[in-house]
Scaffold this motif. Structure first.
Motif, PDB file in Angstrom:
ATOM      1  N   LEU A 313      -6.067   6.025   6.848  1.00 54.12           N
ATOM      2  CA  LEU A 313      -5.776   5.328   5.907  1.00 54.12           C
ATOM      3  C   LEU A 313      -4.958   5.765   4.848  1.00 54.12           C
ATOM      4  N   PRO A 314      -4.726   7.225   4.495  1.00 56.25           N
ATOM      5  CA  PRO A 314      -3.681   7.546   3.772  1.00 56.25           C
ATOM      6  C   PRO A 314      -2.192   7.373   4.333  1.00 56.25           C
ATOM      7  N   ASN A 315      -2.286   7.632   5.804  1.00 55.68           N
ATOM      8  CA  ASN A 315      -1.104   7.462   6.519  1.00 55.68           C
ATOM      9  C   ASN A 315      -0.466   5.853   6.464  1.00 55.68           C
ATOM     10  N   TYR A 316      -1.559   5.025   6.596  1.00 54.16           N
ATOM     11  CA  TYR A 316      -1.294   3.645   6.447  1.00 54.16           C
ATOM     12  C   TYR A 316      -0.659   3.139   5.116  1.00 54.16           C
ATOM     13  N   LEU A 317      -1.215   3.784   4.075  1.00 52.27           N
ATOM     14  CA  LEU A 317      -0.850   3.144   2.852  1.00 52.27           C
ATOM     15  C   LEU A 317       0.564   3.747   2.309  1.00 52.27           C
ATOM     16  N   LYS A 318       0.877   5.064   2.982  1.00 51.83           N
ATOM     17  CA  LYS A 318       2.123   5.662   2.349  1.00 51.83           C
ATOM     18  C   LYS A 318       3.203   5.206   3.467  1.00 51.83           C
ATOM     19  N   ASN A 319       2.853   5.013   4.520  1.00 52.48           N
ATOM     20  CA  ASN A 319       4.088   4.757   5.717  1.00 52.48           C
ATOM     21  C   ASN A 319       4.192   3.266   5.971  1.00 52.48           C
ATOM     22  N   ILE A 320       3.060   2.412   5.455  1.00 53.06           N
ATOM     23  CA  ILE A 320       3.200   1.093   5.990  1.00 53.06           C
ATOM     24  C   ILE A 320       3.195   0.317   4.758  1.00 53.06           C
ATOM     25  N   LEU A 321       2.349   0.582   3.558  1.00 49.02           N
ATOM     26  CA  LEU A 321       2.250  -0.228   2.554  1.00 49.02           C
ATOM     27  C   LEU A 321       3.308   0.533   0.997  1.00 49.02           C
ATOM     28  N   MET A 322       3.800   1.595   1.776  1.00 48.60           N
ATOM     29  CA  MET A 322       4.830   2.206   1.089  1.00 48.60           C
ATOM     30  C   MET A 322       4.102   2.926  -0.587  1.00 48.60           C
ATOM     31  N   PHE A 323       3.144   3.273  -0.307  1.00 45.79           N
ATOM     32  CA  PHE A 323       2.729   4.128  -1.720  1.00 45.79           C
ATOM     33  C   PHE A 323       2.907   5.433  -1.548  1.00 45.79           C
ATOM     34  N   ASP A 324       3.218   6.076  -2.963  1.00 45.97           N
ATOM     35  CA  ASP A 324       3.524   7.557  -2.753  1.00 45.97           C
ATOM     36  C   ASP A 324       2.193   8.343  -2.591  1.00 45.97           C
ATOM     37  N   VAL A 325       2.217   9.687  -2.290  1.00 44.08           N
ATOM     38  CA  VAL A 325       1.023  10.438  -1.831  1.00 44.08           C
ATOM     39  C   VAL A 325      -0.326  10.537  -2.836  1.00 44.08           C
ATOM     40  N   SER A 326       0.635  10.280  -4.112  1.00 46.49           N
ATOM     41  CA  SER A 326      -0.669  10.417  -5.403  1.00 46.49           C
ATOM     42  C   SER A 326      -1.296   9.059  -5.272  1.00 46.49           C
ATOM     43  N   GLN A 327      -0.419   7.960  -5.258  1.00 46.69           N
ATOM     44  CA  GLN A 327      -1.120   6.689  -5.237  1.00 46.69           C
ATOM     45  C   GLN A 327      -1.735   6.472  -4.032  1.00 46.69           C
ATOM     46  N   SER A 328      -1.521   6.855  -2.866  1.00 47.49           N
ATOM     47  CA  SER A 328      -2.158   6.576  -1.743  1.00 47.49           C
ATOM     48  C   SER A 328      -3.603   7.330  -1.565  1.00 47.49           C
ATOM     49  N   GLY A 329      -3.535   8.388  -2.297  1.00 45.81           N
ATOM     50  CA  GLY A 329      -4.867   9.377  -2.549  1.00 45.81           C
ATOM     51  C   GLY A 329      -5.979   8.608  -3.212  1.00 45.81           C
ATOM     52  N   PHE A 330      -5.498   8.011  -4.254  1.00 45.45           N
ATOM     53  CA  PHE A 330      -6.181   7.289  -5.320  1.00 45.45           C
ATOM     54  C   PHE A 330      -6.766   5.967  -4.557  1.00 45.45           C
ATOM     55  N   LEU A 331      -5.868   5.366  -3.931  1.00 47.52           N
ATOM     56  CA  LEU A 331      -6.531   4.020  -3.356  1.00 47.52           C
ATOM     57  C   LEU A 331      -7.237   4.275  -1.980  1.00 47.52           C
TER      58      LEU A 331
END
Length: 526
Positions: A313-331
């Motif tokens: 999920l962190p990979n999907y949020l960062k590399n597909i939905l384009m959130f940064d690492v701290s945002q992808s962690g919270f989401l």
């Protein structure tokens, strides 16, 4: 493969004919000792999952990555456009080293944990059932904590060392679930199985909730160089928890020096004996049991979808939905808030329905399991078809997590229903299957997204998870059971009779002895 004399609406039966329907006595003090045990187990699983999932977030910061901003999501087959300053790693305060690992290498690292994890499932369940789960559970977490502290050193030494360390961590954590199931078989009255299991194991969801955002913040900071601090913190907390676990927790109510007499007698009378008094285990009966295979297959199917999300999920949020690492962690942690809440509430609700007689155990397990897996499958698939609408994507992920929370009151606790005396061993069998999904799912994701990390490829990933969720739903609905199985009853277990000359054979089904068998086998009581 249930006892022919039992019906679906038969009263609950414990392994040695205890009475689960006796009234709950008023327990002296503020909190029952069995609930204290469940709370300590809860925090144990918080540590287990912090150490397991922190790499999913930290890996994003550990790897040199440049997002491709040239793709547009016109056909929902590309990545999403950047969200402002998405490449936040350029401005990160982290000073730790980064590595040039491709998608395949990253997924090998993520999956390596489960190569070790699968090895100690069955041995952990047998050892905990035979000798008690306190030391097994505690040492499993302690060893993983020490290895977690060594993670930055292993990563710097090379991929091979890093993968080896993750395998060893898996070996340590592999005993945890079987051990706690074996302990709960001693501590939980039959009509509190779901509640105590879900309180204990919901620490895994809470640990995920905690790990994802904290790991994201730490990776983006300069505290202990950034991403290494994730492993230092979780490892240290695991060691601290181990000290308190060993001081305050005991294997059984009979061994606990501070439990009240009222609570001890209530637990003993309600569940009867779940102690394994012989080295004999009815493996053939277990492995030809339909309800056992229902749990094993369902656990593999459920974990395929679950591990796809928890590791990727962190990979999907960062590399597909384009959130940064701290945002992808919270989401990434947000869906597990729903999983945690629904799991705990579902456990209380399931036990209420059983205790009040509204539903039998069989119906309760199948209803919770079916609704949960259907919701999980629907939510996961829809994530792939909302394009770059992050609000909808998170809503569907949360819906999938609500479904997963309901499943915790379905097949996930069914081991204690069908064979409480062998709950740890059965958990070892089923969690071995679930662990296989743990390393196969990330490999599958890696194959599908390597050099083609797009929304279109992730749609395939999500449809595969949907297929497994539906497989688990169908199999458990057809083969699952809520009844204690005949081979798990106390009078079925063979014991060696010392007086060979005067011994007799007894058993629930009056099995006959083959006269051609060696004499010492003829003295086994079925």
């Amino acid at each position: 493969m249930t006892d022919n004399n039992q019906t679906e609406e038969a009263p609950l039966l414990s392994a040695s004919r205890g009475d689960p329907n006796i009234d709950v006595p008023k327990i002296p003090g503020c909190i029952a000792t069995r609930h204290v045990f469940a709370i300590f187990a809860f925090f144990g699983f918080v540590n287990v999952y912090m150490m397991r999932v922190n790499l999913s977030v930290a890996l994003v910061a550990m790897v040199e990555y440049t997002p491709n901003f040239n793709l547009t999501p016109t056909n929902h087959n590309d990545t999403c456009p950047p969200r402002g300053d998405t490449n936040s790693s350029d401005h990160s305060k982290s000073t730790a080293a980064t590595y040039s690992w491709d998608e395949d290498t990253q997924n090998q690292i993520l999956g390596a944990f489960y190569y070790g994890y699968i090895l100690t499932q069955i041995p952990g369940g047998w050892l905990a059932g035979r000798f008690g789960g306190k030391w097994i559970f505690g040492l499993g977490i302690l060893s993983t904590s020490i290895l977690t502290l060594l993670t930055p050193l292993a990563a710097g030494a090379g991929v091979g060392w890093f993968i080896t360390l993750r395998i060893l961590e898996g070996i340590g954590e592999g005993v945890t679930f079987p051990a706690i199931y074996a302990m709960i078989a001693h501590w939980a009255p039959p009509l509190e199985h779901t509640k105590l299991i879900n309180i204990s194991t919901s620490g895994s969801m809470f640990g995920t909730i905690f790990a994802y955002p904290i790991a994201g913040v730490l990776c983006d900071s300069n505290f202990l160089e950034g991403w290494p601090s994730v492993f230092y913190l979780s490892g240290a907390l695991g060691i601290l928890w181990f000290i308190f676990w060993m001081l305050f927790i005991h294997d059984t109510p009979e061994k606990h020096p501070r439990i009240s007499q009222e609570e001890r007698e209530y637990i003993q009378k309600s569940k009867g004996s779940t102690k394994v008094t012989t080295l004999y285990v009815p493996l053939l009966a277990m492995l030809t049991s339909g309800p056992v295979w229902a749990i094993i297959i369902c656990n593999f199917a459920y974990n395929w979808g679950g591990y796809t999300l928890i590791t990727n999920l962190p990979n999907y949020l960062k590399n597909i939905l384009m959130f940064d690492v701290s945002q992808s962690g919270f989401l990434s942690g947000l869906p597990y808030v729903f999983l945690f809440v629904v799991s705990v509430i579902g456990g209380f609700l399931a036990d209420f329905l059983r205790k009040s007689g509204i539903l039998s155990t069989n119906k309760t397990r199948k209803i919770f399991n079916s609704i949960g897996l259907i919701l999980s499958g629907f939510g996961v698939v829809m994530v792939g078809y909302v394009g770059c609408d992050t609000v909808l994507a998170m809503l569907y992920l949360c819906l999938a997590s609500v479904g997963q929370g309901l499943v915790q009151s379905g097949h996930s606790v069914n081991h204690l229903d069908i064979a409480p005396r062998y709950a740890g061993l059965l958990m070892g069998f089923s969690n071995s299957a679930g662990t296989a999904a743990g390393f196969l799912a990330p490999i599958t994701v890696g194959v599908l997204t390597e050099d083609n990390n797009t929304i279109g490829q992730w749609q395939i990933v999500f449809w595969i998870s949907f297929g497994f969720f539906m497989l688990g739903f169908i199999v458990f609905l057809l083969l699952g059971s809520g009844d204690v199985q005949y081979w798990a009853l106390d009078d079925y277990v063979p014991t060696i009779v010392e007086d060979y000359e005067t011994s007799t054979t007894q058993g629930v089904d009056d099995y006959s002895i083959n006269p051609d068998m060696p004499s010492y086998f003829s003295k086994l009581r079925h």
